[in-house]
Design a protein around this motif. Structure first.
Motif, PDB file in Angstrom:
ATOM      1  N   SER A   1       0.971  -1.326   0.155  1.00 14.51           N
ATOM      2  CA  SER A   1      -0.159  -0.128   0.148  1.00 14.51           C
ATOM      3  C   SER A   1       0.988   1.228   0.042  1.00 14.51           C
ATOM      4  N   GLY A   2       2.146   1.017   0.328  1.00 11.56           N
ATOM      5  CA  GLY A   2       3.061   2.323   0.227  1.00 11.56           C
ATOM      6  C   GLY A   2       3.504   2.790   1.733  1.00 11.56           C
ATOM      7  N   LYS A   3       3.543   1.995   2.807  1.00  8.13           N
ATOM      8  CA  LYS A   3       3.884   2.448   4.074  1.00  8.13           C
ATOM      9  C   LYS A   3       5.248   2.713   4.108  1.00  8.13           C
ATOM     10  N   THR A   4       6.287   1.754   3.376  1.00  3.66           N
ATOM     11  CA  THR A   4       7.539   1.780   3.585  1.00  3.66           C
ATOM     12  C   THR A   4       7.903   3.123   2.657  1.00  3.66           C
ATOM     13  N   THR A   5       7.256   3.318   1.637  1.00 10.81           N
ATOM     14  CA  THR A   5       7.391   4.558   0.780  1.00 10.81           C
ATOM     15  C   THR A   5       7.356   5.926   1.609  1.00 10.81           C
ATOM     16  N   ILE A   6       6.380   5.823   2.500  1.00 11.19           N
ATOM     17  CA  ILE A   6       6.146   7.146   3.272  1.00 11.19           C
ATOM     18  C   ILE A   6       7.476   7.282   4.170  1.00 11.19           C
TER      19      ILE A   6
ATOM     20  N   GLU B   1      -4.057   4.514   9.171  1.00 11.11           N
ATOM     21  CA  GLU B   1      -4.212   3.612   8.145  1.00 11.11           C
ATOM     22  C   GLU B   1      -4.083   3.983   6.735  1.00 11.11           C
ATOM     23  N   LEU B   2      -3.204   3.548   5.857  1.00 12.99           N
ATOM     24  CA  LEU B   2      -3.049   3.785   4.582  1.00 12.99           C
ATOM     25  C   LEU B   2      -3.883   3.123   3.450  1.00 12.99           C
ATOM     26  N   LYS B   3      -4.644   3.787   2.802  1.00 13.61           N
ATOM     27  CA  LYS B   3      -5.775   3.332   2.154  1.00 13.61           C
ATOM     28  C   LYS B   3      -5.843   4.352   0.844  1.00 13.61           C
ATOM     29  N   ASN B   4      -5.811   3.671  -0.302  1.00 17.23           N
ATOM     30  CA  ASN B   4      -6.023   4.445  -1.625  1.00 17.23           C
ATOM     31  C   ASN B   4      -5.168   5.610  -1.513  1.00 17.23           C
TER      32      ASN B   4
END
Length: 227
Positions: free
Chosen positions: A45-50, A216-219
Motif C-alpha cells: 500500500s506504500g507504508k515503507t514509501t512514506i 491506516e494507509l488506504k487508497n
C-alpha cells in the motif's frame, strides 16, 4: 510541529516512463514533538514509501515535506547527509549490522563522521546498551547474538546521535511474539524518556495499539484509525 507531509503524491513508472502504479495520492501527515505514531495497511500500500520519503531515500512526485520548519527539497547534498545522520534514525525489519564488527563498533558507526563527539557518544551508547540489557554483549559480533539482541543493537545505533525522529519499518517483523512485545515496549520507553518522535510501520495491530495514534494507509491517503 516537527514534521509535516503536505499533499504528497508518489507513483512508480515503467521503463518507458509511463505511470505504472499510483502509490500515494494527496497524502497528509502532521507529527508533533514526542508523538508515537503507527502506520498500518495492506502489503504494497506504500507504508515503507512514506518512511523513505521522510528519510530522503526517495523523492515525492509532488507535495512538500517540512522538517523542523525546513523543506526537505531545499536541502543541499551535504545538508541531506547531515539530516540523515543527525536528525533521524532508522530501524528496519532486518538489523543490517556489519557482521565483521562487534556490537559496540556497530553502535558507534554513525558517529564516525564527527569523531569530536565520540566521547559523548560512547557515554550515551553505554547508557542505552545498559538500559536495553545488552551492555555485557558489547564485544560480541552479530553472528554470536540472537535476533532480538541484534534488533536492540540496531535500535541503539539508530538513537546514538539523539535524533528528533525515529523511523521504524516493521522493526518486530523478524521477532517472536515475546521479543516483539519487548522491543515495542522499548521503543515507547525511549519515545517517552527522550521525547523522540516515533513513526512505526507495522502489520501487527497489537504493536500499533501501543502507540498514541494509528493511521491506516488506504487508497494513497492516511486515515485515522481508532486506538
Amino acid at each position: 510541529m516537527l514534521l509535516q507531509l503536505n499533499n504528497i503524491s508518489k507513483s512508480y513508472h515503467n521503463a518507458t516512463g509511463k505511470v505504472q502504479r499510483q502509490i500515494l495520492s494527496g497524502l497528509n501527515l502532521s507529527v508533533e514533538k514526542g508523538d508515537a505514531i503507527a502506520i498500518v495497511g495492506s502489503s504494497g500500500s506504500g507504508k515503507t514509501t512514506i518512511l523513505n520519503l521522510i528519510g530522503k531515500l526517495d523523492q515525492p512526485d509532488s507535495g512538500e515535506i517540512i522538517f523542523d520548519g525546513k523543506n526537505l527539497d531545499s536541502m543541499s547534498k551535504t545538508e541531506t547527509l547531515q539530516f540523515r545522520n543527525q536528525d533521524i534514525g532508522f530501524v528496519f525489519q532486518q538489523h543490517f549490522l556489519l557482521p565483521q564488527c562487534s556490537l559496540w563498533e556497530n553502535v558507534l558507526i554513525p558517529v564516525l563522521p564527527n569523531k569530536s563527539k565520540m566521547t559523548q557518544a560512547e557515554k550515551r551508547g553505554e547508557e542505552l546498551l545498559r538500559q536495553l540489557g545488552i551492555w555485557d554483549l558489547r564485544y560480541q559480533k552479530p553472528g554470536e547474538l540472537s535476533i532480538g539482541e541484534c534488533q536492540r543493537t540496531a535500535l541503539v545505533r539508530a538513537l546514538i546521535n539523539k535524533p528528533a525522529l525515529l523511523l521504524a519499518d516493521e522493526p518486530t517483523g523478524s521477532l517472536d511474539e515475546d521479543n516483539a512485545g519487548q522491543l515495542a515496549g522499548l521503543l515507547l520507553e525511549l519515545n517517552k524518556s527522550e521525547n523522540t518522535s516515533l513513526i512505526v510501520v507495522t502489520h501487527s495491530m497489537s504493536i500499533a495499539k501501543k502507540m498514541d495514534k494509528i493511521f491506516e494507509l488506504k487508497n494513497g491517503k492516511l486515515e485515522s484509525f481508532p486506538t
